[in-house]
Design an enzyme around this catalytic site. Structure first.
Site, PDB file in Angstrom:
ATOM      1  N   CYS A   1       0.842  -1.198   0.000  1.00  0.00           N
ATOM      2  CA  CYS A   1       0.000   0.000   0.000  1.00  0.00           C
ATOM      3  C   CYS A   1       0.880   1.252   0.000  1.00  0.00           C
ATOM      4  CB  CYS A   1      -0.921  -0.020   1.217  1.00  0.00           C
ATOM      5  SG  CYS A   1      -1.792   1.516   1.533  1.00  0.00           S
TER       6      CYS A   1
ATOM      7  N   CYS B   1      -0.062   3.985   2.517  1.00  0.00           N
ATOM      8  CA  CYS B   1       0.284   3.565   3.886  1.00  0.00           C
ATOM      9  C   CYS B   1       1.718   3.972   4.211  1.00  0.00           C
ATOM     10  CB  CYS B   1       0.137   2.058   4.036  1.00  0.00           C
ATOM     11  SG  CYS B   1      -1.539   1.421   3.785  1.00  0.00           S
TER      12      CYS B   1
END
Length: 314
Positions: free
Chosen positions: A52, A55
């Site tokens: 991700c 993230c």
């Protein structure tokens, strides 16, 4: 948002209580490190995954803000890819884990609030401050700021300067920290130091009232420095010729630079009382500059503003 988590739904381990404020948790430790731990202190859970991209942007900022809490808030990171069973259980309880990064705030075993996606540092800080407030606490920076303000008000500028420096170490974009530092330096007579500090203030803070007010104080201090050395002479000239408003204006600047703020305001108010339109309202303009420099809630400002209102609306 509020939700209670039952122990039988999630794997648990004995409550050992990690000493670190930023930790990783999984299926076996989530109950202890998040739900149980949130009984003592607020806990943020960062749900992320290795692939991700957002993230990877969010987590370092989260960690920075959490470190600034000095342990008053814990950060627990959960890899949803490595803990699919846990993620599935939490999703069944209503957490929107289909979209990460997801950050969830826990307090007293309940979900208190959450946000999704990348957020700015200031937005995350506000989120954490709100969490602390709900838990009956505050950021350490709030305590430092309160101490710094008190030290400055108690005429202890050296102590205030040290505290404002501590605050800016934690929150380098805190406008009250920068404004307070400038005022503390001016109280110490460090005009060059205040100029240097002013040049280091992040440009995004330029229009903040704390910054504009402190910079006005710096400008007035510089303008009045020479006049302050001539204070006695200016006072004598003003007494000898009360109608000389140019001298009175210089006298007000000298008084302000010398710390005689009430007297400086009174000199300008006297000009306004006699001729409010003199020199295109120069006395009123200067008085308003004083108000900005002193702070709009300063007792001297409030008292002088009441007198000004009485003159203008009488």
């Amino acid at each position: 948002m509020s939700s209670t988590f039952d122990e039988h739904l999630i794997g648990q381990s004995p409550s050992q209580g990690a000493t670190a404020h930023i930790i990783d948790a999984d299926q076996t430790t989530f109950m202890a490190e998040v739900v149980e731990a949130s009984q003592q202190a607020p806990v943020l859970v960062d749900f992320w995954a290795p692939g991700c991209g957002p993230c990877k942007q969010l987590t370092p900022v989260l960690e920075k803000v959490i470190r600034a809490t000095g342990g008053r808030v814990r950060l627990v990171k959960v890899d949803v890819e490595a803990n699919k069973s846990l993620a599935a259980q939490l999703a069944q309880m209503g957490l929107p884990l289909q979209s990460i990064p997801l950050v969830v705030a826990f307090w007293k075993g309940q979900v208190l609030d959450l946000f999704q996606g990348v957020q700015s540092e200031s937005e995350i800080r506000r989120f954490v401050e709100a969490l602390l407030k709900a838990a009956g606490g505050a950021m350490p920076s709030a305590d430092i700021l309160a101490e710094a303000k008190k030290a400055l008000a108690d005429n202890q500028p050296a102590e205030a300067l040290e505290l404002y420096a501590q605050l800016l170490d934690v929150e380098p974009e805190n406008p009250e920290g920068w404004g307070g530092m400038l005022r503390a330096l001016l109280a110490l007579g460090e005009i060059e130091g205040a100029e240097e500090a002013s040049s280091q203030i992040p440009t995004k803070l330029d229009s903040h009232p704390e910054i504009t007010g402190a910079r006005s104080a710096l400008a007035l201090k510089k303008e009045g420095a020479k006049a302050a050395s001539e204070l006695d002479t200016l006072r004598q000239q003003a007494e000898a010729d009360p109608s000389n408003f140019d001298v009175a204006l210089k006298l007000a600047a000298a008084m302000n630079a010398s710390g005689q703020r009430t007297e400086a305001a009174d000199v300008l108010l006297a000009i306004i009382r006699k001729d409010r339109d003199w020199n295109e309202g120069a006395a009123k303009t200067e008085l308003l500059r004083f108000f900005e420099a002193w702070g709009h809630t300063d007792p001297v400002t409030l008292a002088a503003r009441r007198k000004l209102s009485s003159l203008l609306f009488s």
